[in-house]
Design an enzyme around this catalytic site. Structure first.
Site, PDB file in Angstrom:
ATOM      1  N   GLN A 185      51.711  20.548 -14.257  1.00  0.00           N
ATOM      2  CA  GLN A 185      50.731  19.893 -15.123  1.00  0.00           C
ATOM      3  C   GLN A 185      49.460  20.733 -15.282  1.00  0.00           C
ATOM      4  OE1 GLN A 185      48.841  16.364 -13.643  1.00  0.00           O
ATOM      5  NE2 GLN A 185      48.406  15.557 -15.668  1.00  0.00           N
ATOM      6  N   TYR A 241      51.213  13.206   1.430  1.00  0.00           N
ATOM      7  CA  TYR A 241      50.525  14.074   0.469  1.00  0.00           C
ATOM      8  C   TYR A 241      49.074  14.296   0.911  1.00  0.00           C
ATOM      9  CZ  TYR A 241      48.592  15.378  -4.152  1.00  0.00           C
ATOM     10  OH  TYR A 241      47.968  15.999  -5.195  1.00  0.00           O
TER      11      TYR A 241
END
Ligand code: SER
Length: 319
Positions: free
Chosen positions: A12, A141
């Protein structure tokens, strides 16, 4: 002149950072790399290499072959995918960063490392989260992001590696779709609004998070890497903020352009739990003071631009 390497170039951020870097510094100076080949001619816009960022030999060969002086290390899994595949996430997010930092140390290269609002957790002050505060994330994460920040600072302090990072909020863009993030709703909503006039959101209506339009994120990235190192107190990683909203507020802004747009809520408990563990908003004073950070897009300008650009991209008629 030394070259620039971008890992995760097809992701992205990479999809928009690579063209920006090429227009600033010259196409041949920017080597794009990813674990897979892009569709079409990989070298059409400049050099492209297939690279597994967890493979130390591959990383150091590439850095040597191209005489790389700066690495934008973007290859990583996002939050929801990391919860699904914690072992892969650790391997890539931590293992990859370690190998990049080691290579950078040997090659005397600079490194950019993207951290995230996910580097904070439920015990962090939730509103206007300070630059320096409690960081006890509860997602894998987030663990890789806070550990990454610490490792990056260690490499700077111990070995003099010029490594700098940003804590990105949710990023909104129309070029490459995000994959496996908790803030992805704020991108998908635009596709669904334009194509179908409705969207079923996987976060609840009042989930407030910081977000940013990709052009601001790219400016922040390059701005930080070009900043005078003498002014940087923090390095890894700076809070940056731009736009702040809930799904209901984003839907209301979209409705100003598409009055019939409808949003429903089908909450995904995994991603809701992740979002609820993150701050609602960050205080980005340090970034503003140390290297002049300032966003350009607010919610109305972001939504208007996103709808216009996505309409062109999806070849939908202008209204
Ligand atoms: N946007 C990211 C995610 O949702 C957060 O860094 O995973």
């Amino acid at each position: 002149m030394k070259r620039i390497l971008v890992t995760g170039a097809l992701g992205q951020i990479g999809s928009e950072l690579v063209p920006d870097l090429r227009s600033r510094y010259g196409a041949d100076r920017v080597v794009a790399s990813d674990i897979r080949l892009p569709p079409g001619d990989p070298d059409a816009e400049g050099p492209f290499e297939v690279l597994d960022a967890t493979n130390a030999r591959q990383v150091s060969d590439l850095v040597r072959r191209y005489d790389v002086g700066t690495i934008y290390h973007l290859a990583a899994l996002l939050s929801a995918t990391s919860e699904e595949k914690p072992h892969v996430a650790w391997e890539l997010n931590m293992g990859g960063l370690y190998k990049i930092l080691e290579t950078a140390r040997q090659a005397r290269a600079a490194v950019f490392f993207p951290s995230s609002i996910a580097a904070f957790g439920p015990s962090t002050p939730r509103r206007r989260t300070p630059q320096d505060t409690v960081q006890r994330p509860t997602t894998l994460y987030g663990v890789t992001k806070v550990a990454g920040e610490l490792l990056a600072d260690y490499y700077a302090a111990r070995f003099g590696v010029d490594v700098r990072g940003l804590r990105f909020p949710g990023l909104i863009s129309y070029t490459a779709p995000p994959g496996g993030g908790t803030t992805d709703y704020a991108v998908t909503i635009f596709y669904e609004a334009l194509r179908h006039g409705r969207y079923a959101c996987f976060l609840s209506a009042d989930t407030r998070l910081d977000m940013m339009y990709m052009p601001d994120a790219i400016r922040a990235t390059v701005g930080l890497m070009e900043a005078d190192p003498a002014r940087l107190v923090h390095r890894n990683a700076f809070n940056i903020a731009a736009v702040n909203f809930t799904p209901a507020e984003l839907a209301a802004e979209i409705r100003r352009h598409l009055p019939d747009f409808r949003i429903d809520y089908e909450v995904d408990p995994v991603r809701q739990r992740i979002a609820d563990s993150w701050p609602e908003s960050l205080d980005d004073t340090a970034a503003r003071e140390e290297w002049g950070w300032a966003p350009r897009y607010d919610l109305p300008t972001l939504v208007a631009d996103m709808l216009e650009k996505l309409r062109e991209r999806l070849r939908l008629p202008a209204r």
